[in-house]
Design a protein around this motif. Structure first.
Motif, PDB file in Angstrom:
ATOM      1  N   ILE A   4       0.864  -1.175   0.000  1.00 31.04           N
ATOM      2  CA  ILE A   4       0.000   0.000   0.000  1.00 31.04           C
ATOM      3  C   ILE A   4       0.896   1.218   0.000  1.00 31.04           C
ATOM      4  CG2 ILE A   4      -1.692   1.331   1.312  1.00 31.04           C
ATOM      5  CD1 ILE A   4      -2.709  -1.358   2.430  1.00 31.04           C
ATOM      6  N   THR A  39       1.167  -7.690   4.221  1.00 29.98           N
ATOM      7  CA  THR A  39       0.927  -6.363   3.663  1.00 29.98           C
ATOM      8  C   THR A  39       1.976  -5.400   4.185  1.00 29.98           C
ATOM      9  OG1 THR A  39      -1.447  -6.756   3.539  1.00 29.98           O
ATOM     10  CG2 THR A  39      -0.747  -4.462   3.549  1.00 29.98           C
ATOM     11  N   ILE A  41       3.163  -1.233   4.163  1.00 30.02           N
ATOM     12  CA  ILE A  41       2.851   0.161   3.853  1.00 30.02           C
ATOM     13  C   ILE A  41       4.148   0.849   3.455  1.00 30.02           C
ATOM     14  CG2 ILE A  41       2.004   2.368   4.731  1.00 30.02           C
ATOM     15  CD1 ILE A  41       0.531   0.714   6.924  1.00 30.02           C
ATOM     16  N   ILE A 158      -6.401   0.009   7.053  1.00 32.43           N
ATOM     17  CA  ILE A 158      -5.967  -1.230   6.409  1.00 32.43           C
ATOM     18  C   ILE A 158      -6.953  -2.368   6.655  1.00 32.43           C
ATOM     19  CG2 ILE A 158      -4.186  -3.017   6.402  1.00 32.43           C
ATOM     20  CD1 ILE A 158      -2.157  -0.754   6.646  1.00 32.43           C
TER      21      ILE A 158
END
Length: 189
Positions: A4, A39, A41, A158
């Motif tokens: 992301i 995930t 960031i 998120i």
């Protein structure tokens, strides 16, 4: 791993005073999200995530590179609104509006040193009075609250991007409550 791209949008007074705190909050959230949700960031800021381009105004160049490549934005104001651009009240204001016009998530924060903080630009005060009619923002009072406030905001954002029915770890859990607990853990390593 899912990535992301998160734009950090702020005038220079925020970056110089609180940049390290904001980066620390993202690092803390990444520590858990990389392991649990696969995930990461990636925090994008003009000082490290853009390259110079001849023949274009600086803000237009930033819009072309950072806005297009960002999935979401965290925007902060402290004591000043920032430098006006050709179309907006500041570069940060422009980035907020462009991200929203593309349907991207924007979290907006206003930082005060204390409840008695009067050291802000009157133009910034007018900006927040105007924007409060069309936008929600979070107020952070005190430097010590920045890391926790940013972590909670990132956790909420998120987890909202995942289908929570798919998040299971052994026994079914309520992911948002779980990640909110994570956001308050300071001894992460």
């Amino acid at each position: 791993m899912r990535k992301i791209n998160l734009l950090l949008s702020c005038p220079s007074d925020v970056f110089s005073n609180f940049g390290n705190d904001i980066f620390e909050a993202v690092t803390d959230v990444n520590f858990y999200f990389e392991k649990i949700l696969d995930t990461h960031i990636e925090l994008l800021h003009y000082s490290s995530s853009s390259y110079s381009q001849v023949g274009k105004p600086a803000q237009d160049h930033l819009d072309d590179t950072l806005i297009i490549n960002s999935d979401a934005c965290i925007a902060f104001f402290y004591h000043k609104l920032g430098t006006p651009t050709s179309k907006y009240k500041s570069g940060t204001d422009e980035e907020i509006n462009l991200m929203r016009s593309q349907g991207k998530h924007v979290s907006l924060f206003r930082i005060y040193d204390s409840n008695n903080d009067k050291n802000f630009d009157s133009e910034l005060d007018r900006y927040f009075k105007d924007i409060s009619a069309v936008s929600m923002f979070k107020t952070i009072i005190g430097k010590e609250k920045i890391i926790d406030t940013v972590k909670i905001d990132l956790v909420n954002f998120i987890t909202s991007t995942f289908n929570v029915e798919l998040l299971m770890m052994g026994e079914p859990i309520e992911p948002i409550k779980f990640f909110k607990k994570i956001a308050h853990i300071s001894d992460k390593k």
